[in-house]
Structure formats: structure tokens, C-alpha cells
Design an enzyme around this catalytic site. Structure first.
Site, PDB file in Angstrom:
ATOM      1  N   CYS A   2       0.850  -1.192   0.000  1.00  8.82           N
ATOM      2  CA  CYS A   2       0.000   0.000   0.000  1.00  8.82           C
ATOM      3  C   CYS A   2       0.883   1.239   0.000  1.00  8.82           C
ATOM      4  O   CYS A   2       2.103   1.153   0.065  1.00  8.82           O
ATOM      5  CB  CYS A   2      -0.894  -0.003   1.234  1.00  8.82           C
ATOM      6  SG  CYS A   2      -1.900  -1.495   1.406  1.00  8.82           S
ATOM      7  N   LEU A  51      -3.692  -1.592  -1.454  1.00  8.40           N
ATOM      8  CA  LEU A  51      -3.634  -2.800  -2.272  1.00  8.40           C
ATOM      9  C   LEU A  51      -4.196  -3.915  -1.406  1.00  8.40           C
ATOM     10  O   LEU A  51      -3.588  -4.300  -0.404  1.00  8.40           O
ATOM     11  CB  LEU A  51      -2.195  -3.112  -2.698  1.00  8.40           C
ATOM     12  CG  LEU A  51      -2.007  -4.390  -3.512  1.00  8.40           C
ATOM     13  CD1 LEU A  51      -2.693  -4.267  -4.868  1.00  8.40           C
ATOM     14  CD2 LEU A  51      -0.522  -4.707  -3.696  1.00  8.40           C
ATOM     15  N   ASN A  75       1.098   0.116   5.879  1.00  3.78           N
ATOM     16  CA  ASN A  75       1.489  -0.606   4.665  1.00  3.78           C
ATOM     17  C   ASN A  75       2.201  -1.866   5.112  1.00  3.78           C
ATOM     18  O   ASN A  75       3.203  -1.790   5.819  1.00  3.78           O
ATOM     19  CB  ASN A  75       2.431   0.266   3.821  1.00  3.78           C
ATOM     20  CG  ASN A  75       3.107  -0.523   2.713  1.00  3.78           C
ATOM     21  OD1 ASN A  75       2.531  -1.451   2.155  1.00  3.78           O
ATOM     22  ND2 ASN A  75       4.350  -0.158   2.408  1.00  3.78           N
ATOM     23  N   GLY A  76       1.699  -3.034   4.691  1.00  6.14           N
ATOM     24  CA  GLY A  76       2.414  -4.251   5.053  1.00  6.14           C
ATOM     25  C   GLY A  76       1.505  -5.420   5.340  1.00  6.14           C
ATOM     26  O   GLY A  76       0.305  -5.402   5.048  1.00  6.14           O
ATOM     27  N   GLU A  77       2.117  -6.452   5.901  1.00  3.71           N
ATOM     28  CA  GLU A  77       1.418  -7.690   6.238  1.00  3.71           C
ATOM     29  C   GLU A  77       1.895  -8.170   7.603  1.00  3.71           C
ATOM     30  O   GLU A  77       3.101  -8.212   7.858  1.00  3.71           O
ATOM     31  CB  GLU A  77       1.707  -8.788   5.200  1.00  3.71           C
ATOM     32  CG  GLU A  77       1.436  -8.390   3.751  1.00  3.71           C
ATOM     33  CD  GLU A  77      -0.036  -8.202   3.434  1.00  3.71           C
ATOM     34  OE1 GLU A  77      -0.882  -8.676   4.223  1.00  3.71           O
ATOM     35  OE2 GLU A  77      -0.334  -7.575   2.395  1.00  3.71           O
ATOM     36  N   THR A 316      23.694  -0.511  -9.681  1.00  4.04           N
ATOM     37  CA  THR A 316      23.267  -1.914  -9.652  1.00  4.04           C
ATOM     38  C   THR A 316      21.776  -2.050  -9.375  1.00  4.04           C
ATOM     39  O   THR A 316      21.116  -2.946  -9.899  1.00  4.04           O
ATOM     40  CB  THR A 316      24.079  -2.720  -8.622  1.00  4.04           C
ATOM     41  OG1 THR A 316      23.791  -4.094  -8.782  1.00  4.04           O
ATOM     42  CG2 THR A 316      23.771  -2.308  -7.201  1.00  4.04           C
ATOM     43  N   ARG A 319      19.997  -1.296 -12.706  1.00  5.18           N
ATOM     44  CA  ARG A 319      20.184  -2.426 -13.624  1.00  5.18           C
ATOM     45  C   ARG A 319      19.224  -3.562 -13.317  1.00  5.18           C
ATOM     46  O   ARG A 319      18.633  -4.168 -14.208  1.00  5.18           O
ATOM     47  CB  ARG A 319      21.624  -2.944 -13.521  1.00  5.18           C
ATOM     48  CG  ARG A 319      22.695  -2.062 -14.109  1.00  5.18           C
ATOM     49  CD  ARG A 319      24.056  -2.669 -13.819  1.00  5.18           C
ATOM     50  NE  ARG A 319      25.158  -1.927 -14.424  1.00  5.18           N
ATOM     51  CZ  ARG A 319      26.445  -2.248 -14.273  1.00  5.18           C
ATOM     52  NH1 ARG A 319      26.771  -3.318 -13.527  1.00  5.18           N
ATOM     53  NH2 ARG A 319      27.396  -1.535 -14.853  1.00  5.18           N
TER      54      ARG A 319
END
Length: 587
Positions: A2, A51, A75-77, A316, A319
Site C-alpha cells: 500500500c 492494495l 502498509n504491510g502484512e 546496480t 540495472r
């Protein structure tokens, strides 16, 4: 994943301010396309872009306690939310959301409850009883979070830079494993595992203990009410995640809802190492496999979008983020909203090829610790934001707190790379899953050499990026680089090219300070560059920069006064999947 945005104590409760907060919150809408909400209490604003993964029907935010005096945007689980609910028998929950426990835990324990949470999270909690607030981020920094300060005395919190960088006089990354309390007025570390002190552990290696800890980490992440899958590159880490998921998926709630056949996803250039290996693993496990191809030009065309979403100029990271960004869009288009991924194993077990040169077990372990502490700036940032750009959530079982406790307590002597004894990188993890009776993976996959994601998708990807940067950055521009970019001065045209794009999106000095710098070879920290004198002359984050280690390493030779490039290639397969391959140099 989220998106959260909070403005705390801005001394402005006008409608115009509310409209501005809503406008800024919409910059995070890609993270949470399922629902948006804004809670206002005086001059405190909590905005959320959701989300929906667990309880999609009723878990909209913000979340409250019973009398709505404690308000949370998160935001999270929280994987252990069902166990935590049992500790709160006198509380009434409004939703089935896993994050609903946070407000109630705060009621019972104040800010002492954070270590009880098993999951990935960043949240802002407002206590309307005294207008105090609490901000916290998960142990390793799997979820992204930033904090900023406005000239009006306000404090801003956002999942991404783009939510606050135009409004704050100063802002920075919110440190992992920390909380900010308005009552104490500062940051405090809540996550204090034994490994954080970098003292050398001594627990003997037990392969079955390590195996079970990882299986538990994967199983708890199968908590979902929406379709999901696994990212599968064909390397050890993602293949183990896929194998364990496939083995234990049948009895889960997710399998009852969506079927017991696992979906796997891979991305790469046509003919890349990852595509071939991933297909082989998928066939072995019986997954429904989705293979996505991209061209170098596709990747180059996406670079600006990638830098805008990932919010970095680190070479990196960009990429590796680009193919993941492209793949995430494809995955979301199939209706999948959550994936399991293999980030974290290389930091825990010394999987990067430069670890071959670790001088002793003490330095090996300290580098493990340094890499884990910095992970939120690199692979966690990539995995979180490259997927969230398209409303997809990535879960990373290797960074499970309990698994970390087990893996980081093992005597690092067992992690040392000893080719003469058949011990390649991450040998203890490979050995733990080397089951002759019920194999998790084919032997040659279980013992496949490490490929960094940006290499494994196809070696010409990095070469193409360098060639593209060469066309856009002149030698004259490089001569003035230290004057134009005095902080983290670009040392290559590729780095200069990325920096120009980043500065266009995020011109503030605070923004450039959120990105790490320093010398690196094959993703090492600056400290580890000192392990091999030749590395200081070949500073490139690609795994191929680990000269004398990678099977396709860069080898530079001076011939007739010119620098030429040879390739080290494998001339003989590993015997029974173990041991070091024979190497030969081809001009």
C-alpha cells in the site's frame, strides 16, 4: 504493498490543506489501486492507498480501535495476526485485516508491542486522546518509508519520496527497525537482534534446523485472499522459495480459493541464463510457468520510469530494477497481486561471489551484517518499489525474523567458501535442501553458481546500458562530474546518466542524500573491496567483476598497449553438482 502519507501537526486544518494532502497521496496511487482514504483530526492527516491482499472486502483503512480514538494507516502484512488476536480477548475488531491488530496492541502495550509483530510493515498511529503519534518501520526495511520536516513545524511520513519531497525542508529515509514517538521526540531502535552487534556467533550448523526455519518462513507468507505466484529466476534462492511453496501449498486457504497449482514468473533477454534455468525448475516442480522476454531497447526505454518509481541513482539497483519493473507489469496484467521472491539470501549466507575472497570467518560474518543493515537501500528498495509501481506485492521469506535468528546465529566457519572441500557460496543452504529421498530441486540447480539478477537476465543487458550511456554522456561531462555532483560523484558514464535523470525528478539535496555511495565490486560494501587489491581497479557492481571467481568474469589484459577483454568460461561441469568448475581463458 500500500501507500501511506501522513502530515502531522502542520498548524493548518483548512480545506485547502486537505485538498493538497489528497493530491500528494494520489502520487502513491500506483501502490494501492484498490481503495483510497483520508482521515483528518484537526491538523493531523492520515492518507492511504490500499492494495487489498487480506480481507479485500472490509479491510479498508484507516483502521481503528473500538472507540475510534486510536487511528492507524499501515502498509504491510502481519503474518501472525491470528495469534495476536488471541492475546486480545477483550477487544472487538472491525475487520478481518491482518493489520487490524496494531491499534489494539498499542492500547494494551503502548509502543512496546513492535517486537510482537511478525511481518513487514510501516505505519503511522495517531492517538486522538492526547494528539500523540507513533511511526514505525519493519526490522530490515522491506517496506519503504521516508520522514520529512516542514518549515511550519510539521512532520511528514510517506511510503515514497514523491509524496513529500516538494513539501519538506529536509527529509530522509526512515531507518529500519526504528520507531518515532512524538512523546519522546526522536527515533528509537526497537529491533535489536544479537547479530546487530556484529559479534561472532558460535552455534553449530544443523541442516534440518535451517531447513525447517526456512520452510516455516515460506509457509506463513502464503496468507492471502487473492491470486499469487512466485518469481523464479532459476537460481538457488528463488528456486528454493518456489520448491517449498509448491510442496506446502496444497493445504493452505489460498489453495482452496485459487487452486493448488503454483504459478511462476521469469523475465530475461532471449536466450538468457535465467530463462533456461527457470524453465527447467518450473518443469521439475510442475508450476504454471510464465516466461516474459524483453529487449535491451525495451529496458532502455523504461529507464526514466524506473528511476522515478525506484527513487535511486544507484547503478546496480537500476540495472536489476528495470527487468523486474517490466515483469511486474506483465504479472499484474494476469490478475496476480502478490508474489514471493528470494531477496536476502546472499546477504545472510555470503552468496555474492566476492565472498570467495573473505580473509577469515570473522570478516565474512561482519560483511554479512553490513550487507543486511544496508539492504533497505538496495534489494529491499528494488523489490518493494519495482513491484509496487504496478500494484503488486513482493514477500521475501529469507528476511523472516525467526529465520534470520537461526541463520545469523550459525558459526560463520560453516558459511566460508571452500572449493577444495566442495563448498561453494551458500553451501549450508544448498546442503540443507539436498534431500536424496524427496528432492527439492535437481542437483545441478541446487548447486548452480550465483548470478546477480541484472546479469542473469542476459549479459548483453548491462553491456547495452553502458553503450547507451556512452551516447548520452561525453568525456567533457565526466571531467566536470565532481563539480556538478560533489556528493556521490559518478565514476562512470552509466552512473552519470542515471544521476541526471534522478536529479530531474528529485532535485533537492535531501533526495540525493537518501542514496548510498562508495566503492563496490560485485555488490560488495566499500570495506570488502579491500579484500583483493585488484578489485580497486575494476569497480563494477556486476557479479562478473569478481575476477577469477565468476564463470563468465571480466578479465582484462594489456595486449600491444590496448586493453582487451577475455571471458572466463566453464570447461567442465561440476561433478555431482558440487565442487569448483574447471576454468579456461578464451581470448
Amino acid at each position: 504493498m500500500c501507500g501511506i502519507l501522513a502530515v502531522l501537526g502542520c498548524a493548518d486544518d483548512s480545506q485547502a490543506k486537505r485538498v493538497r494532502v489528497l493530491e500528494l497521496s494520489r502520487r502513491l496511487k500506483h501502490r494501492g489501486p484498490d481503495w483510497s482514504g483520508l482521515y483528518q483530526h484537526g491538523d493531523f492527516y492520515l492518507a492511504h492507498q490500499r492494495l487489498a491482499i487480506v480481507d479485500p472486502a472490509s479491510g479498508d483503512q484507516p483502521l481503528y480501535n473500538e472507540d475510534k480514538k486510536i487511528v492507524v494507516t499501515v502498509n504491510g502484512e502481519i503474518y501472525n495476526h491470528e495469534e495476536l488476536r488471541k492475546l486480545l480477548p477483550n477487544h472487538k475488531f472491525h475487520t478481518g485485516s491482518d493489520c487490524d491488530v496494531i491499534a489494539h496492541l498499542y492500547e494494551e502495550y503502548g509502543d512496546k508491542f513492535l517486537d510482537m509483530l511478525d511481518g513487514m510493515f510501516s505505519f503511522v498511529l495517531l492517538d486522538c486522546r492526547d494528539n500523540s503519534f507513533l511511526v514505525a518501520r519493519d526490522a530490515i526495511g522491506i517496506t519503504s518509508l521516508y520522514i520529512g520536516w516542514g518549515l511550519d513545524g510539521s512532520i511528514w511520513i510517506s511510503s515514497e519520496l514523491k509524496g513529500l519531497h516538494d513539501e519538506c525542508e529536509h527529509f530522509e529515509a526512515f531507518p529500519p527497525g526504528h520507531l518515532y514517538s512524538s512523546k519522546s521526540g526522536g527515533l528509537k531502535r526497537w529491533y535489536n537482534p544479537p547479530w546487530f552487534s556484529e559479534s561472532i556467533p558460535s552455534t553449530p550448523y544443523d541442516p534440518l534446523v535451517l531447513r525447517r526455519a526456512f520452510e516455516n518462513a515460506v509457509i506463513k507468507r502464503l496468507m492471502t485472499d487473492v491470486p499469487f505466484g512466485v518469481l523464479l529466476s532459476g537460481g538457488l534462492d528463488s528456486s528454493l522459495v518456489a520448491s517449498v511453496t509448491s510442496r506446502y501449498m496444497a493445504g493452505t486457504k489460498a489453495a482452496k480459493q485459487w487452486g493448488s497449482q503454483l504459478h511462476s514468473f521469469c523475465v530475461g533477454l532471449e536466450g538468457s541464463p535465467d530463462l533456461k534455468a527457470a524453465k527447467e525448475v518450473a518443469d521439475y516442480l510442475g508450476t504454471v510457468h510464465h516466461e516474459f522476454h524483453f529487449t535491451v531497447q525495451d529496458g532502455i526505454d523504461a529507464i526514466e520510469d524506473v528511476i522515478y518509481h525506484i527513487e535511486t541513482y544507484d547503478v546496480t539497483t537500476i540495472r536489476a530494477s528495470t527487468p523486474m519493473f517490466l515483469m511486474s507489469r506483465k504479472i499484474k496484467s494476469l490478475g496476480v497481486k502478490m508474489v514471493l521472491s528470494g531477496e536476502g539470501a546472499d546477504e545472510i549466507f555470503g552468496g555474492y561471489l566476492y565472498f570467495h575472497k573473505a580473509p577469515n570467518k570473522e570478516e565474512f560474518h561482519r560483511e554479512n551484517c553490513r550487507k543486511l543493515k544496508a539492504l533497505h537501500q538496495y534489494d529491499c528498495l528494488r523489490a518493494n518499489k519495482a513491484t509496487s509501481a504496478w500494484g503488486l506485492e513482493a514477500r521475501v521469506p529469507f528476511l523472516d525474523k525467526e529465520f534470520l535468528n537461526v541463520a545469523m546465529s550459525i558459526d560463520p566457519e560453516w558459511k566460508l567458501i571452500k572449493p577444495d572441500q566442495g563448498r561453494i557460496e551458500k553451501w549450508i543452504m544448498r546442503r540443507a535442501f539436498d534431500d536424496e529421498e524427496r528432492p527439492y530441486l535437481p542437483k545441478h540447480i541446487l548447486y548452480r553458481q550465483k548470478e546477480q539478477f541484472s546479469d542473469g537476465v542476459g549479459y548483453s543487458w548491462i553491456d547495452g546500458l553502458k553503450a547507451h550511456a556512452e551516447e548520452h554522456v561525453t568525456d567533457r561531462m565526466m571531467l566536470n562530474a565532481d563539480h556538478i555532483f560533489p556528493h556521490n560523484t559518478p565514476t562512470s558514464k552509466e552512473a552519470y546518466y542515471y544521476r541526471m535523470i534522478f536529479e530531474r525528478f528529485f532535485p533537492q539535496n535531501s533526495a540525493r542524500l537518501t542514496v548510498p555511495g562508495g566503492a563496490s565490486v560485485a555488490c560488495s560494501t566499500p570495506t570488502a573491496v579491500l579484500w583483493d587489491a585488484s578489485w580497486s581497479k575494476n569497480l563494477d557492481p556486476s557479479g562478473r567483476a569478481a575476477i577469477g571467481v565468476h564463470n563468465s568474469a571480466y578479465e582484462k589484459h594489456l595486449a600491444n598497449g590496448n586493453l582487451t577483454t577475455s571471458k572466463i568460461t566453464e570447461s567442465a561441469p561440476m561433478r555431482d553438482g558440487v565442487g569448483a568448475p574447471g576454468l579456461t581463458i578464451r581470448g
